[in-house]
Design a protein around this motif. Structure first.
Motif, PDB file in Angstrom:
ATOM      1  N   GLY A 100      28.614  31.941  43.819  1.00 56.76           N
ATOM      2  CA  GLY A 100      29.920  32.458  44.238  1.00 56.76           C
ATOM      3  C   GLY A 100      30.181  33.814  43.620  1.00 56.76           C
ATOM      4  N   GLY A 101      31.309  34.401  44.018  1.00 58.19           N
ATOM      5  CA  GLY A 101      31.661  35.733  43.542  1.00 58.19           C
ATOM      6  C   GLY A 101      31.738  35.802  42.020  1.00 58.19           C
ATOM      7  N   THR A 102      32.229  34.736  41.408  1.00 61.77           N
ATOM      8  CA  THR A 102      32.391  34.734  39.954  1.00 61.77           C
ATOM      9  C   THR A 102      31.048  34.903  39.254  1.00 61.77           C
ATOM     10  OG1 THR A 102      34.323  33.326  40.175  1.00 61.77           O
ATOM     11  CG2 THR A 102      33.283  33.383  37.998  1.00 61.77           C
ATOM     12  N   GLU A 103      30.035  34.155  39.707  1.00 60.30           N
ATOM     13  CA  GLU A 103      28.726  34.285  39.065  1.00 60.30           C
ATOM     14  C   GLU A 103      28.205  35.715  39.200  1.00 60.30           C
ATOM     15  OE1 GLU A 103      25.659  31.394  40.091  1.00 60.30           O
ATOM     16  OE2 GLU A 103      24.095  32.746  39.374  1.00 60.30           O
ATOM     17  N   ALA A 127      42.845  42.121  38.614  1.00 61.95           N
ATOM     18  CA  ALA A 127      41.461  41.651  38.817  1.00 61.95           C
ATOM     19  C   ALA A 127      41.440  40.123  38.785  1.00 61.95           C
ATOM     20  CB  ALA A 127      40.564  42.216  37.726  1.00 61.95           C
ATOM     21  N   HIS A 128      40.358  39.558  39.282  1.00 62.50           N
ATOM     22  CA  HIS A 128      40.242  38.094  39.343  1.00 62.50           C
ATOM     23  C   HIS A 128      40.237  37.490  37.934  1.00 62.50           C
ATOM     24  CE1 HIS A 128      38.119  34.203  40.203  1.00 62.50           C
ATOM     25  NE2 HIS A 128      39.012  34.232  41.173  1.00 62.50           N
ATOM     26  N   TYR A 129      40.856  36.328  37.794  1.00 60.82           N
ATOM     27  CA  TYR A 129      40.973  35.711  36.459  1.00 60.82           C
ATOM     28  C   TYR A 129      39.609  35.447  35.812  1.00 60.82           C
ATOM     29  CZ  TYR A 129      39.948  31.309  38.868  1.00 60.82           C
ATOM     30  OH  TYR A 129      39.331  30.332  39.617  1.00 60.82           O
ATOM     31  N   THR A 177      41.896  42.778  45.928  1.00 66.40           N
ATOM     32  CA  THR A 177      42.395  41.909  44.859  1.00 66.40           C
ATOM     33  C   THR A 177      42.797  40.566  45.459  1.00 66.40           C
ATOM     34  OG1 THR A 177      44.627  42.801  45.081  1.00 66.40           O
ATOM     35  CG2 THR A 177      43.200  43.852  43.441  1.00 66.40           C
ATOM     36  N   THR A 178      42.703  39.554  44.635  1.00 63.14           N
ATOM     37  CA  THR A 178      42.860  38.181  45.110  1.00 63.14           C
ATOM     38  C   THR A 178      44.209  37.962  45.795  1.00 63.14           C
ATOM     39  OG1 THR A 178      41.545  37.573  43.202  1.00 63.14           O
ATOM     40  CG2 THR A 178      42.666  35.777  44.348  1.00 63.14           C
ATOM     41  N   MET A 179      45.272  38.465  45.199  1.00 64.10           N
ATOM     42  CA  MET A 179      46.604  38.148  45.726  1.00 64.10           C
ATOM     43  C   MET A 179      47.047  39.125  46.814  1.00 64.10           C
ATOM     44  SD  MET A 179      48.600  35.706  45.268  1.00 64.10           S
ATOM     45  CE  MET A 179      50.175  35.328  46.020  1.00 64.10           C
ATOM     46  N   CYS A 205      31.204  46.428  41.022  1.00 63.65           N
ATOM     47  CA  CYS A 205      32.183  46.290  42.094  1.00 63.65           C
ATOM     48  C   CYS A 205      32.347  44.807  42.445  1.00 63.65           C
ATOM     49  CB  CYS A 205      31.672  47.085  43.297  1.00 63.65           C
ATOM     50  SG  CYS A 205      32.738  46.922  44.694  1.00 63.65           S
ATOM     51  N   ASP A 206      33.560  44.309  42.261  1.00 60.84           N
ATOM     52  CA  ASP A 206      33.868  42.929  42.661  1.00 60.84           C
ATOM     53  C   ASP A 206      34.461  42.975  44.066  1.00 60.84           C
ATOM     54  OD1 ASP A 206      34.809  40.430  43.120  1.00 60.84           O
ATOM     55  OD2 ASP A 206      36.335  40.436  41.537  1.00 60.84           O
ATOM     56  N   ALA A 207      33.588  42.752  45.043  1.00 59.15           N
ATOM     57  CA  ALA A 207      34.018  42.828  46.452  1.00 59.15           C
ATOM     58  C   ALA A 207      33.967  41.439  47.072  1.00 59.15           C
ATOM     59  CB  ALA A 207      33.124  43.800  47.201  1.00 59.15           C
ATOM     60  N   VAL A 234      29.649  39.764  46.031  1.00 57.09           N
ATOM     61  CA  VAL A 234      30.461  39.349  47.191  1.00 57.09           C
ATOM     62  C   VAL A 234      30.330  37.829  47.327  1.00 57.09           C
ATOM     63  CG1 VAL A 234      28.561  39.818  48.820  1.00 57.09           C
ATOM     64  CG2 VAL A 234      30.875  39.813  49.667  1.00 57.09           C
ATOM     65  N   SER A 235      31.385  37.188  47.808  1.00 59.30           N
ATOM     66  CA  SER A 235      31.310  35.732  48.025  1.00 59.30           C
ATOM     67  C   SER A 235      30.706  35.457  49.398  1.00 59.30           C
ATOM     68  CB  SER A 235      32.708  35.103  47.984  1.00 59.30           C
ATOM     69  OG  SER A 235      33.291  35.242  46.724  1.00 59.30           O
ATOM     70  N   GLY A 236      29.980  34.348  49.500  1.00 58.04           N
ATOM     71  CA  GLY A 236      29.366  33.985  50.783  1.00 58.04           C
ATOM     72  C   GLY A 236      30.237  33.034  51.588  1.00 58.04           C
ATOM     73  N   HIS A 237      30.950  32.158  50.888  1.00 58.09           N
ATOM     74  CA  HIS A 237      31.739  31.144  51.602  1.00 58.09           C
ATOM     75  C   HIS A 237      33.061  31.717  52.089  1.00 58.09           C
ATOM     76  CE1 HIS A 237      32.867  31.192  47.390  1.00 58.09           C
ATOM     77  NE2 HIS A 237      34.059  30.789  47.750  1.00 58.09           N
ATOM     78  N   LYS A 238      33.398  32.942  51.710  1.00 54.72           N
ATOM     79  CA  LYS A 238      34.698  33.474  52.113  1.00 54.72           C
ATOM     80  C   LYS A 238      34.647  33.930  53.573  1.00 54.72           C
ATOM     81  CE  LYS A 238      36.902  34.357  47.761  1.00 54.72           C
ATOM     82  NZ  LYS A 238      36.146  34.340  46.532  1.00 54.72           N
ATOM     83  N   MET A 239      34.265  35.186  53.838  1.00 51.17           N
ATOM     84  CA  MET A 239      34.329  35.651  55.223  1.00 51.17           C
ATOM     85  C   MET A 239      33.207  35.071  56.084  1.00 51.17           C
ATOM     86  SD  MET A 239      36.080  37.031  57.371  1.00 51.17           S
ATOM     87  CE  MET A 239      37.395  38.149  57.005  1.00 51.17           C
TER      88      MET A 239
END
Ligand code: PLP
Length: 377
Positions: A100-103, A127-129, A177-179, A205-207, A234-239
């Motif tokens: 995931g994006g966090t890793e 930024a993300h927690y 950003t998350t929110m 870059c946290d995209a 980048v996250s895979g499960h998001k978009m």
């Protein structure tokens, strides 16, 4: 027959019923899933049969080691797709499929730390927690930069912080950003570094979400390897959508070579954060990539933006505060009642809530949400 006969054991009828109930509940909940960025519109039926295998992509995706049930060749194709999408330098990038994006963010900070050991990490208070947590457990000195009202990093505050500290900076730019879906402009970050004559730096870059949105839109801000960033997550499960959370991290090769170590046990270099790695998620991402390609993803993103504009219009009609950035699928709204927050699974922060327009969110679903909200307006 194997030594252990598993057919003599089974779960009870009661347990089976619990699973049936859970399945039915997920079906219901999926219809009103609007607050979190996860595309639920996918069909991976062709891949179900692979659940019969323990696929483990342990080790470096570019080296096939001793563990033979893996999807490394597919992983390499996915990495190549993303490296192209993010304009990574040919022949000198590296990447892998994360959980995931966090890793990917933790990995970026790890590479950064090895490149610049005596550094300070900077990221905005939007930024993300997970970044705060990552910086804490790496015992990174950190500086949290205030944001502008729209959620974007305050570049003057960043520059002032850079001026005060002579240690090399590691800067995390959040692209979406998350929110609020705000975009930290990397060009402005680079300009601040240049004005302060800082030549030794690392930008990650946290995209997580918009990394799969901006590349498909004309005139979107540049956030990728055309700028002096060193890694991108980048996250895979998001978009894209995946039944199992996942992500992709791409980095400049020189940073990865610095950390790699050959491991005899697996017959491959250890370059990733996890040891055993998910080989199934690679297949989901690969399948989506082959099915949609660039043109399909572009159509997917445009449809999300169309629904986003529709939702903004509908909120305006009922005079309910709602706002979205130009390239974002996140709509920040005035927080409705707890009943609505719960029913539509909205994410909340203080006085605000947000709606995230993923490919599975239809205009009909927006109409139903608006009907609920307008009853309270
Ligand atoms: C900006 C940002 N970064 C990182 C993450 C974490 O991504 P993941 O949930 O894939 O670990 C998110 C998740 O919402 C996010 O919005």
């Amino acid at each position: 027959m194997t030594a252990f006969d598993m057919s003599t054991f089974n779960i009870s009828a009661e347990d089976k019923k619990r699973l049936d109930d859970l399945y039915a509940m997920f079906h219901e909940r999926g219809k009103r899933h609007m607050g979190y960025p996860g595309n639920l519109l996918y069909d991976y039926r062709d891949l179900y049969r692979f659940l019969a295998f323990t696929i483990n992509n342990v080790g470096d995706p570019f080296v096939d080691g001793q563990y033979d049930i893996h999807t490394h060749p597919f992983e390499r194709e996915v990495i190549e797709f993303f490296a192209d999408l993010f304009h990574a330098p040919k022949e000198s990038y590296w990447g892998y499929i994360t959980n995931g994006g966090t890793e990917g963010n933790v990995y970026g900070l790890y590479l950064a730390r090895e490149a610049l050991p005596e550094s300070v990490v900077y990221f905005s208070d939007n930024a993300h927690y997970g970044l705060l947590k990552a910086a804490r457990f790496m015992q990174f000195p950190m500086s949290v930069i205030p944001s502008q009202p729209n959620g974007e990093m305050d570049y003057e505050e960043l520059e002032e912080a850079l001026r005060r500290d002579s240690r090399p900076p590691i800067i995390v730019a959040t692209v979406g950003t998350t929110m609020r879906g705000a975009i930290d402009q990397i060009e402005k970050i680079v300009a601040a570094l240049q004005r302060q004559n800082i030549t030794k730096f690392y930008i990650h870059c946290d995209a997580a979400l918009l990394g799969m949105v901006l590349p498909f839109l004309d005139d979107a801000p540049i956030f990728d390897f055309r700028l002096p960033i060193s890694s991108l997550s980048v996250s895979g499960h998001k978009m894209i959508g995946s039944p199992i959370p996942c992500g992709v991290v791409i980095a400049r090769l020189e940073n990865v070579e610095r950390i790699q170590k050959h491991i005899e046990l697996i017959g491959a270099p250890d370059t990733t954060l996890s040891g055993s790695r998910n080989g199934h998620t690679v297949l989901f991402l690969w399948y989506a990539m082959r099915r949609y390609g660039h043109a399909g993803f572009k159509a997917m993103i445009e449809s999300c933006l169309d629904v986003t504009r529709y939702a903004l219009r509908r909120f305006a009609e009922i005079s309910w505060e709602a706002h979205a950035g130009d390239f974002s699928v996140i709509i920040l709204i005035k927080r409705p009642s707890e009943k609505i927050v719960k029913k539509w699974q909205l994410a909340i922060e203080g006085e605000n809530a947000h709606v995230v327009i993923m490919p599975n969110v239809t205009k009909e679903a927006i109409d139903a949400l608006i009907a609920d909200v307008s009853a309270e307006a």
